[in-house]
Design a protein around this motif. Structure first.
Motif, short mmCIF file in Angstrom:
data_model
loop_
_atom_site.label_atom_id
_atom_site.label_comp_id
_atom_site.label_asym_id
_atom_site.label_seq_id
_atom_site.Cartn_x
_atom_site.Cartn_y
_atom_site.Cartn_z
N SER A 1 -7.36 43.71 16.50
CA SER A 1 -8.45 44.12 15.62
C SER A 1 -9.11 42.89 15.01
N ARG A 2 -10.37 43.02 14.75
CA ARG A 2 -11.11 41.91 14.14
C ARG A 2 -10.88 41.97 12.63
N ARG A 3 -10.70 40.82 12.04
CA ARG A 3 -10.43 40.75 10.61
C ARG A 3 -11.64 40.21 9.87
N ALA B 1 -17.09 44.57 12.88
CA ALA B 1 -18.46 45.08 12.99
C ALA B 1 -18.92 45.85 11.76
N ARG B 2 -18.00 46.48 11.05
CA ARG B 2 -18.39 47.30 9.89
C ARG B 2 -18.16 46.60 8.55
N ALA B 3 -17.87 45.32 8.57
CA ALA B 3 -17.62 44.58 7.33
C ALA B 3 -18.88 44.52 6.47
#
Length: 75
Positions: free
Chosen positions: A18-20, A25-27
């Motif tokens: 997962s991207r942190r 993308a939804r940060a």
């Protein structure tokens, strides 16, 4: 007949990392924002409601930053 828990026979079981943080993308915040939020709140400069308004996010988002439920990888 359906599959249990929506599993698809023959589908890959590879787990993608997962991207942190801001790479997600939804940060709605950046790492720098998380640091600033913690600093401003720690110095009793702004309330959680004021921080939420200033950063354009919900109070729940601010609480997540302060409690380290979210953005825990940021010092």
């Amino acid at each position: 007949r359906g599959t249990r828990h929506g599993q698809i026979p023959g589908a890959s079981s590879v787990v993608h990392p997962s991207r942190r943080g801001s790479a997600h993308a939804r940060a709605k915040l950046t790492e720098q924002s998380a640091v600033a939020i913690r600093k401003l709140y720690g110095l009793n400069i702004l309330t959680q409601a004021q921080l939420a308004e200033a950063f354009g996010v919900s109070e729940n988002c601010i609480w997540g930053v302060l409690s380290r439920t979210n953005w825990r990888h940021v010092p």
